[in-house]
Design a protein around this motif. Sequence first.
Motif, PDB file in Angstrom:
ATOM      1  N   GLY A 244       5.122 -29.794 -14.155  1.00  0.00           N
ATOM      2  CA  GLY A 244       4.663 -28.431 -14.383  1.00  0.00           C
ATOM      3  C   GLY A 244       3.194 -28.252 -14.071  1.00  0.00           C
ATOM      4  O   GLY A 244       2.558 -29.082 -13.404  1.00  0.00           O
ATOM      5  N   SER A 245       2.661 -27.156 -14.576  1.00  0.00           N
ATOM      6  CA  SER A 245       1.250 -26.867 -14.322  1.00  0.00           C
ATOM      7  C   SER A 245       0.327 -27.799 -15.099  1.00  0.00           C
ATOM      8  O   SER A 245      -0.839 -27.946 -14.745  1.00  0.00           O
ATOM      9  CB  SER A 245       0.950 -25.404 -14.700  1.00  0.00           C
ATOM     10  OG  SER A 245       1.288 -25.168 -16.068  1.00  0.00           O
ATOM     11  N   SER A 246       0.835 -28.392 -16.171  1.00  0.00           N
ATOM     12  CA  SER A 246       0.056 -29.362 -16.938  1.00  0.00           C
ATOM     13  C   SER A 246       0.989 -30.473 -17.404  1.00  0.00           C
ATOM     14  O   SER A 246       2.171 -30.238 -17.670  1.00  0.00           O
ATOM     15  CB  SER A 246      -0.618 -28.685 -18.137  1.00  0.00           C
ATOM     16  OG  SER A 246       0.349 -28.113 -18.997  1.00  0.00           O
ATOM     17  N   LYS A 247       0.469 -31.681 -17.485  1.00  0.00           N
ATOM     18  CA  LYS A 247       1.327 -32.807 -17.851  1.00  0.00           C
ATOM     19  C   LYS A 247       1.590 -32.822 -19.352  1.00  0.00           C
ATOM     20  O   LYS A 247       0.786 -32.342 -20.159  1.00  0.00           O
ATOM     21  CB  LYS A 247       0.694 -34.123 -17.403  1.00  0.00           C
ATOM     22  CG  LYS A 247      -0.654 -34.450 -18.014  1.00  0.00           C
ATOM     23  CD  LYS A 247      -1.195 -35.744 -17.411  1.00  0.00           C
ATOM     24  CE  LYS A 247      -2.580 -36.064 -17.977  1.00  0.00           C
ATOM     25  NZ  LYS A 247      -3.133 -37.318 -17.388  1.00  0.00           N
ATOM     26  N   ARG A 248       2.750 -33.389 -19.700  1.00  0.00           N
ATOM     27  CA  ARG A 248       3.163 -33.511 -21.084  1.00  0.00           C
ATOM     28  C   ARG A 248       3.800 -34.881 -21.302  1.00  0.00           C
ATOM     29  O   ARG A 248       4.407 -35.439 -20.387  1.00  0.00           O
ATOM     30  CB  ARG A 248       4.202 -32.444 -21.459  1.00  0.00           C
ATOM     31  CG  ARG A 248       3.711 -31.017 -21.443  1.00  0.00           C
ATOM     32  CD  ARG A 248       4.815 -30.069 -21.935  1.00  0.00           C
ATOM     33  NE  ARG A 248       5.306 -30.448 -23.255  1.00  0.00           N
ATOM     34  CZ  ARG A 248       4.720 -30.083 -24.397  1.00  0.00           C
ATOM     35  NH1 ARG A 248       3.638 -29.316 -24.366  1.00  0.00           N
ATOM     36  NH2 ARG A 248       5.218 -30.463 -25.551  1.00  0.00           N
ATOM     37  N   VAL A 249       3.658 -35.393 -22.517  1.00  0.00           N
ATOM     38  CA  VAL A 249       4.408 -36.574 -22.914  1.00  0.00           C
ATOM     39  C   VAL A 249       5.713 -36.093 -23.524  1.00  0.00           C
ATOM     40  O   VAL A 249       5.715 -35.271 -24.454  1.00  0.00           O
ATOM     41  CB  VAL A 249       3.611 -37.426 -23.933  1.00  0.00           C
ATOM     42  CG1 VAL A 249       4.486 -38.526 -24.520  1.00  0.00           C
ATOM     43  CG2 VAL A 249       2.388 -38.027 -23.269  1.00  0.00           C
ATOM     44  N   THR A 250       6.818 -36.579 -23.004  1.00  0.00           N
ATOM     45  CA  THR A 250       8.131 -36.117 -23.456  1.00  0.00           C
ATOM     46  C   THR A 250       8.889 -37.189 -24.232  1.00  0.00           C
ATOM     47  O   THR A 250      10.030 -36.960 -24.632  1.00  0.00           O
ATOM     48  CB  THR A 250       8.987 -35.658 -22.264  1.00  0.00           C
ATOM     49  OG1 THR A 250       9.154 -36.764 -21.355  1.00  0.00           O
ATOM     50  CG2 THR A 250       8.301 -34.500 -21.537  1.00  0.00           C
ATOM     51  N   GLY A 251       8.259 -38.336 -24.453  1.00  0.00           N
ATOM     52  CA  GLY A 251       8.911 -39.394 -25.213  1.00  0.00           C
ATOM     53  C   GLY A 251       8.347 -40.752 -24.872  1.00  0.00           C
ATOM     54  O   GLY A 251       7.241 -40.869 -24.327  1.00  0.00           O
ATOM     55  N   GLY A 424      -5.586 -33.032 -22.441  1.00  0.00           N
ATOM     56  CA  GLY A 424      -4.894 -33.063 -21.159  1.00  0.00           C
ATOM     57  C   GLY A 424      -3.397 -33.236 -21.234  1.00  0.00           C
ATOM     58  O   GLY A 424      -2.736 -33.361 -20.193  1.00  0.00           O
ATOM     59  N   TYR A 425      -2.815 -33.236 -22.441  1.00  0.00           N
ATOM     60  CA  TYR A 425      -1.369 -33.448 -22.571  1.00  0.00           C
ATOM     61  C   TYR A 425      -0.668 -32.298 -23.295  1.00  0.00           C
ATOM     62  O   TYR A 425       0.426 -32.470 -23.836  1.00  0.00           O
ATOM     63  CB  TYR A 425      -1.083 -34.763 -23.299  1.00  0.00           C
ATOM     64  CG  TYR A 425      -1.455 -35.981 -22.490  1.00  0.00           C
ATOM     65  CD1 TYR A 425      -0.535 -36.579 -21.635  1.00  0.00           C
ATOM     66  CD2 TYR A 425      -2.733 -36.522 -22.573  1.00  0.00           C
ATOM     67  CE1 TYR A 425      -0.871 -37.700 -20.898  1.00  0.00           C
ATOM     68  CE2 TYR A 425      -3.091 -37.641 -21.840  1.00  0.00           C
ATOM     69  CZ  TYR A 425      -2.158 -38.229 -21.000  1.00  0.00           C
ATOM     70  OH  TYR A 425      -2.504 -39.333 -20.261  1.00  0.00           O
TER      71      TYR A 425
END
Length: 508
Positions: A244-251, A424-425
């Motif tokens: 996406g437009s910004s990174k994420r921790v999903t697990g 940033g997450y």
Amino acid sequence: MSSPESNVIIVGGGVFGLSTALWLARGGYKNVTIFDRCDFEKNHYNPSNGCDGASADINKIFRATYGSKSHSQDLALEARDIWLEWNQAIKNSDPSELPDPLTPEDELLTLCGVFHLADGPELIDLYNENLRVMGETAPSFRDLQFVKNSDSDERRVNSLGPNWAKKYHRFDTFRDGRTNGFLDAGSGITLADKVMPRFFFYLSWVNFYQACVYARHICLKAGVKFILGRPQGDIKSLIVDESGSSKRVTGIQTQDGLRHNADLVIVACGPWSSSLIPDAHRSVEATMGTVMFVDVPSDRQDLRARFHPDNFPVWRFLEGEGDSAYEGGGFPITKEGRIKFGFRARKFTNFQAHPSQESLKISTPRTKYSPNPINTVPLYGLKQMKRVIGGLFPELTEIGFTDSRLCWYTDSIDNEFVIDYVPGYSDSLFICTGGSGHGFKFLPILGKYVKNQLERNPDRFTPLWKWRTVEEGKKCNGLEEGETGPRDMSKLKLASPHDFHFRINSPL
């Protein structure tokens, strides 16, 4: 930002992880899971059974004095009340209701006293500040503190009974009496042995790894889930979505190859935190203190009686400044005859390639249970300990040090905790660490304030625990040194078994 409906994974089942999980579960969070590579169900946080985190040790100091840092003092006193409540809850429990190996006879907090000592005849500024702040903010606790070489305080401590009078005079002859300090009868130690009869606990300490066992027990009762041991509880990596437009921790992904989804991942890995979050390597750093043991033989009942906690307090000693400084201490003897001593004026690092970014080097713990195990300590720290401890307790020099341990801390740039969302997450990754050698005592209460930071409810700790990194050109508790700094283990001479012995009649 988290909410009670969030699926929360906590990486790390030590003090920070347990306390956070407990307060989240009690606050209505329905899906909280702790992952840890150590199988605490089987090893009960015992350092002799393969546990090498800072939350696994035979004993730790409980202190409430923090000088001008009244926020830490207040947090310690708040935690102290809960420790005592836990003591009562255990005492009132049916044996079948308690986790192995706890029994109703066990205490988590016992107050055997802490003697704060320093070199020189005049009370040092730090100790004056400790006593002043305590007197202004917690006068009833200040009444339990007694300044060395004070006639009026000697009369006060005598009123507590003969055992306290012995402890008050225990260090009178050290350096011909040219030391200063105060005895704090409201503090004590954490002790690992659970099978001592109750009469042994005359005053006060915390049953250290049993405290973690109990905290895990009440976490389970509150609904927290645990996935422990290798490979299922051993974290391989964070799962990061950058689509996406910004990174994420999903697990997270564990070493068994399974992927575990989460709305929020909280990293509470202590000195291994930067190994999982590379971004944190300039915010927290793994540093190592030197720990030594003297095992007193069973036929030396005279020494076992002298260092028995009825007669002997925890002690700390401060001397000098800079690289020549001494900051260390020791504990009463355990039931098995083991006396622990620690030195942490100069803490060391161990820079290695980051597990996921080979171009980056971070300080990484190396212990007796690491892939590259170590069974000794830096000679520098050992020599300092021999000098001070040999002067304090010449009767132990004939035995010498019999064992050692590298105790790995998680230092922040200012010794305050780092409890915040990682930038940033998109509020999907949270860090909870930075104990800096003084975090354990807060186990019962820390999670209450971690929850505030998670839910963005500002409190007095928010500006202190926020995400922060090394500022160029400033001293930042040694983190500014990096891999080229003088404290790295690659630059150190390590002690040999011969060095564990004291040289009788040598200058100290």
